[in-house]
Design an enzyme around this catalytic site. Sequence first.
Site, PDB file in Angstrom:
ATOM      1  N   ASP A   1     -15.805   2.140   6.298  1.00  0.00           N
ATOM      2  CA  ASP A   1     -14.837   3.168   5.884  1.00  0.00           C
ATOM      3  C   ASP A   1     -15.443   4.159   4.905  1.00  0.00           C
ATOM      4  O   ASP A   1     -15.122   5.351   4.943  1.00  0.00           O
ATOM      5  CB  ASP A   1     -13.584   2.513   5.285  1.00  0.00           C
TER       6      ASP A   1
ATOM      7  N   LYS B   1      -8.820  -1.812   5.465  1.00  0.00           N
ATOM      8  CA  LYS B   1      -9.019  -2.274   4.089  1.00  0.00           C
ATOM      9  C   LYS B   1      -7.963  -3.316   3.704  1.00  0.00           C
ATOM     10  O   LYS B   1      -8.259  -4.294   3.027  1.00  0.00           O
ATOM     11  CB  LYS B   1      -8.991  -1.079   3.132  1.00  0.00           C
TER      12      LYS B   1
ATOM     13  N   HIS C   1       0.857  -1.191   0.000  1.00  0.00           N
ATOM     14  CA  HIS C   1       0.000   0.000   0.000  1.00  0.00           C
ATOM     15  C   HIS C   1       0.893   1.240   0.000  1.00  0.00           C
ATOM     16  O   HIS C   1       1.853   1.306   0.759  1.00  0.00           O
ATOM     17  CB  HIS C   1      -0.899   0.031   1.236  1.00  0.00           C
TER      18      HIS C   1
ATOM     19  N   SER D   1      -8.485   3.530   8.714  1.00  0.00           N
ATOM     20  CA  SER D   1      -9.034   3.509   7.367  1.00  0.00           C
ATOM     21  C   SER D   1      -8.175   2.654   6.433  1.00  0.00           C
ATOM     22  O   SER D   1      -8.678   1.769   5.727  1.00  0.00           O
ATOM     23  CB  SER D   1      -9.127   4.958   6.858  1.00  0.00           C
TER      24      SER D   1
ATOM     25  N   ARG E   1     -15.616  12.259   7.453  1.00  0.00           N
ATOM     26  CA  ARG E   1     -14.337  12.890   7.844  1.00  0.00           C
ATOM     27  C   ARG E   1     -14.020  14.038   6.899  1.00  0.00           C
ATOM     28  O   ARG E   1     -13.526  15.083   7.309  1.00  0.00           O
ATOM     29  CB  ARG E   1     -13.206  11.857   7.823  1.00  0.00           C
TER      30      ARG E   1
HETATM   31  N1  URA Z   1      -6.226   6.830   2.517  1.00  0.00           N
HETATM   32  C1  URA Z   1      -7.253   6.135   3.065  1.00  0.00           C
HETATM   33  O1  URA Z   1      -7.668   5.116   2.535  1.00  0.00           O
HETATM   34  N2  URA Z   1      -7.789   6.584   4.208  1.00  0.00           N
HETATM   35  C2  URA Z   1      -7.340   7.690   4.856  1.00  0.00           C
HETATM   36  O2  URA Z   1      -7.865   8.026   5.902  1.00  0.00           O
HETATM   37  C3  URA Z   1      -6.283   8.407   4.270  1.00  0.00           C
HETATM   38  C4  URA Z   1      -5.731   7.947   3.092  1.00  0.00           C
END
Ligand code: URA
Length: 440
Positions: free
Chosen positions: A162, A188, A83, A184, A169
């Site tokens: 999320d 995932k 990621h 977040s 947010r």
């Molecule tokens: N990327 C995400 O998936 N979530 C966040 O909160 C910030 C960057």
Amino acid sequence: MKPQDLIRKKGRFSMELSAEEIEAFIVGVCDGSWSNAQISAMLMAMFIRGLTQNEQKALVRAMIYSGETLDLSDIDLPKVDKHSTGGVGDKTSLIIAPLASACGLAVPMISGRGLGHTGGTLDKLESIKGYNVNLTKSQIHETIKKCGFALAGQTENLVPADKKLYALRDETATIESLPLIVASIMSKKLAENLDALVLDVKTGDGAFMSDFQDAARLAQAMVETGKDFGVKTIALITDMNQPLGRFVGNRLEVYECLKIMRCETDSLMKSTLDLSIQLTARLLVLSNAVKDLDEAINICHKKIEDGSALEKFRLNIQLQGGDSSICDETEKFLHEDKILKVPVRSNEAGFVNQILTREIGEAICEIGGGRRQAKDKIDHAVGFECLKKIGDKVEVGEELGIIYCRNDSQALKISNRIRNAYKINAEQPLLENLVKAEIF
Ligand code: URA
């Protein structure tokens, strides 16, 4: 458990919430029993008060199980992913997924779209005619079984909490909270049921976290969380003080990755190849597929040189409905759309000392290469070719780069912005390392 009680406990009394209370919050987010006002109040409470390690873990767990998770247990290969926190010209996923699978790993790479100055893997892939990133859970599974990796967007049911939290947010100025970012991103990734995860945390002008210490804190927190869930996790903190590689822009970035996998890497593309190999090699070591890092790096180079990574990519493009002739007719792919190439020339002589990387990303966004809001459409063909990098010598009138655009007025709009993003001085600067730190 009434929402008001939990908001009062966390927000007004700054007391630790139990795992059950955090789970009740996430259940309420998903089943609609918490109003947007209540969810937003809790988000602000978490933003201001922070989360303890126990709360962080409970939040990640509750978010992972807010929906379905991937079950790849019938695939007898180590499951890994990478990621990146996002940058400009950051295209390594397009190389890492086929390369890692050519090395014998399975990669369920659930990716995102670009927002603002940073690009997104799904947008890049959609510059390939026919390529489908909207796979169901079972299509992801089948694709991985057949070619070792899938590149897809989040399914409707993967971490649904999320989606709701992220949107609120955004509306309530609570995006920039370290524990909420960790929850977040990590929920995932952990919903993919991985054995190993490598995080590429960008730092520098073009990064989400421009300050190194902030990036290191984020990296450390994500690594701890990965380990808490039994996934071998490390992070590299990598440089985003100039665009990665040669090209910025969706189609251009796919082109660069194809060139690299076709063994046609030039000096300007080298940072893309190097970082892709550094990250993939760590996946090989972390998942115990290879013993040491030098050996893993050698294997990665070989899998590029013998064409295995390109063949994996070709098969993946076919399986995901795309036109795989781009693997052979790469120049034709680049020129598929009618595009104008406009050079940006330097007004000064000297050495490139700094490139305002965010400015380059924003400029490309301004001509349609990125999106300001999630609903915006993008133009896959526009972008920037970065011909001068930090440390390079420049003469007056020499090309700093080339804008790929649709018409003269677009070029006019961003030429000065890009020229001014280059800071040229008489002295040659010291070069920064691409990989600045590794967090275990
Ligand atoms: N990327 C995400 O998936 N979530 C966040 O909160 C910030 C960057």
